[in-house]
Design an enzyme around this catalytic site. Structure first.
Site, short mmCIF file in Angstrom:
data_model
loop_
_atom_site.label_atom_id
_atom_site.label_comp_id
_atom_site.label_asym_id
_atom_site.label_seq_id
_atom_site.Cartn_x
_atom_site.Cartn_y
_atom_site.Cartn_z
N TYR A 72 33.35 62.99 44.56
CA TYR A 72 32.52 62.11 43.70
C TYR A 72 32.82 62.37 42.22
O TYR A 72 32.99 61.45 41.44
CB TYR A 72 31.04 62.35 43.99
N PHE A 124 41.62 35.44 27.33
CA PHE A 124 41.56 35.05 28.74
C PHE A 124 40.13 34.63 29.10
O PHE A 124 39.18 35.02 28.43
CB PHE A 124 42.02 36.22 29.63
N ASP A 125 39.97 33.84 30.16
CA ASP A 125 38.64 33.25 30.42
C ASP A 125 37.54 34.26 30.71
O ASP A 125 36.41 34.08 30.28
CB ASP A 125 38.70 32.15 31.50
N ASP A 215 44.09 43.59 25.27
CA ASP A 215 43.85 43.18 26.66
C ASP A 215 45.21 43.31 27.35
O ASP A 215 46.13 42.55 27.09
CB ASP A 215 43.31 41.75 26.68
N ALA A 217 46.57 43.45 30.61
CA ALA A 217 46.90 43.13 32.00
C ALA A 217 48.41 43.10 32.25
O ALA A 217 48.89 43.60 33.25
CB ALA A 217 46.27 41.80 32.39
N LYS A 258 47.69 43.56 37.88
CA LYS A 258 48.92 42.85 37.51
C LYS A 258 50.06 43.86 37.37
O LYS A 258 50.67 44.24 38.35
CB LYS A 258 48.70 42.08 36.20
N HIS A 450 35.28 27.04 36.82
CA HIS A 450 36.48 26.66 37.58
C HIS A 450 36.57 27.31 38.95
O HIS A 450 37.15 26.77 39.86
CB HIS A 450 37.75 26.94 36.76
#
Ligand code: F0G
Length: 458
Positions: A72, A124-125, A215, A217, A258, A450
């Site tokens: 843990y 990004f969304d 960001d 990714a 990604k 979406h």
């Protein structure tokens, strides 16, 4: 004779995929309310919905799963990941999360408040969603060239430094928690940001006392493009370029699904101990204790292996050449696509293809449905449905580009699949003038519509 290019791996395990008939697909897409997210994966032959979490892990990653430590607190896998993040990205502090948007949730909970503005390159969304959910505003400062699909520019993900400086001058620094640089920029077509631009952004951020957040990714694909396209980087390794990129960041969020080639996982990392402390509380609340934060020990071990492998040139070359192969084939058929071809996907310019469908009837979504009907291939709309409604006026936002994204999972399909995709899209392209009707929304969620939107034929 010069030897042709071949993949830098061989295949050990395969998964069966099934073809279907057009009649079957007509029924399935109707049942799915013309939303490609609602299809069952068994109803899809080639799945290009996303490159996120859909990659094939390597033998090294699968074996790392077996050595994962599930304690843990203080698991060995956590320390493996911590060491790898420090070595590859240079951040001393990090918090594991279950995926990228969770990292956004944790970090933004510590930093973003009502009335703030966050300048960046086509956020990004989910990033925009987490900003708008906190009643703050994302301001797009991407260079104008990014919105002209046929214009060649090596770094269409770049931030326009004049646009950025205007925002930094207009708002007090207390209202700008950070500048958000997306590498590569997904929303503008998987387009990279140059080192020169990252440096320029960082200089402005220091001048105005505002931190910079990456960001991340698709950070490794970004580094590949720097190596290939930016002067002075051809002889550097991807790992050297990555280290240089991150000199210009104060913190980062990461969707590991990604470029780190795992099926689930993410993290946020930072240089500031105080910010790490503050964000830790939110991590414990939303994700899990600070040394696992929503990930199993084995997943952290596979992620550490993936970060290392994903920043190797041979892997990246194989990956990006496949995306280029598809893009070149489509261009050969005269199909308008975002140029140059991005790192993770080919973005098809639906506005230029379905000229008879009005924008109010969602051209990119219509093209996506047509491609599915043609051959069971699933792409995703990056257009007006994704752009959602304006949070204040509630009017539909019509972005400059209506794109159908064909995202290529890593190490999953062969170039034969790319040939099928190109031929199927050519068939749709050849009958484009007969497509006069698009789709209409019959139900939508109040935010990030979406994923769950329901549509019918217009
Ligand atoms: N940032 C970027 C640039 C992304 O592309 C994504 C996800 C995220 C953040 C959020 O990460 O999915 O792990 O929560 N993009 C996926 C896509 C969904 O299909 O492009 P996540």
């Amino acid at each position: 004779m010069e030897l042709p290019f071949a993949e830098s791996y061989k295949i050990k395990m395969v998964e069966t995929i099934k073809k279907s008939t057009r009649e079957e697909r007509e029924q399935w897409i109707k049942d799915a309310k013309y939303n490609l997210f609602n299809l069952k994966s068994d109803q899809v032959f080639i799945d290009l919905l996303t490159d996120s979490g859909t990659g094939a892990m390597s033998d090294k990653q699968w074996s790392a799963l077996m050595t994962g430590d599930e304690s843990y607190a203080g698991a060995r896998s956590y320390y493996e990941l911590k060491e790898t993040i420090e070595k590859i990205l240079g951040f001393p502090y990090f918090l594991p999360t279950h995926q990228g948007r969770a990292a956004e949730n944790v970090l933004f909970s510590a930093l973003v408040k009502e009335g703030d503005v966050i300048p960046g390159n086509s956020h990004f969304d989910t990033t925009k969603g987490h900003i708008e959910f906190r009643k703050a505003t994302a301001i797009d400062c991407t260079i104008d060239e990014a919105f002209e699909t046929q214009k060649i520019h090596p770094f269409k993900g770049n931030i326009d430094l004049d646009k950025l400086e205007k925002v930094l001058q207009e708002y007090p620094k207390e209202k700008i928690p950070f500048i958000c640089v997306t590498v590569t920029c997904n929303s503008s077509g998987g387009q990279p940001v140059s080192i020169e631009n990252l440096k320029g952004v960082y200089e402005l951020s220091k001048k105005y006392g505002v931190p910079t957040m990456f960001d991340s990714a698709r950070f490794a694909e970004n580094a590949y493009f720097i190596k290939i396209r930016e002067e002075g980087y051809a002889d550097k390794t991807i790992k050297e370029i990555v280290r240089e990129m991150y000199q210009y960041a104060d913190m980062m969020t990461m969707s590991s699904k990604k470029d780190a080639i795992v099926n689930m996982g993410g993290f946020t990392a930072m240089r500031d101990a105080e910010l790490h402390r503050k964000a830790s509380t939110f991590n414990i609340m939303f994700e899990g204790y600070v040394t696992y934060g929503g990930m199993s020990g084995r997943d952290m071990s596979a992620l550490a292996a993936g970060l290392d492998e994903g920043t190797e040139f041979e892997y990246l070359e194989t990956r990006i050449k496949q995306v280029e192969y598809l893009g070149d084939k489509l261009m050969e058929y005269g199909i308008p696509v975002q140029r140059p071809i991005g790192g993770h996907a080919v973005f098809v310019d639906a506005k230029k293809i379905l000229c008879n469908v009005p924008k109010e009837e969602f051209q990119a979504q219509t093209l996506g449905v047509e491609l599915y009907l043609e051959a069971g291939i699933r792409g995703v709309e990056i257009g007006a449905i994704l752009a959602d409604r304006d949070p204040v006026t509630r009017e539909n936002r019509y972005p400059e580009l209506e794109l159908l994204r064909l995202a290529i999972p890593r190490r999953v399909y062969t170039n034969n699949h790319m040939d099928v995709i190109a031929a199927a899209l050519k068939n749709v392209f050849d009958r484009r003038n007969e497509i006069n009707k698009g789709l209409k929304i019959t139900w939508e969620a109040p935010i990030m519509r979406h994923f769950t939107v329901e549509l019918d034929k217009a």
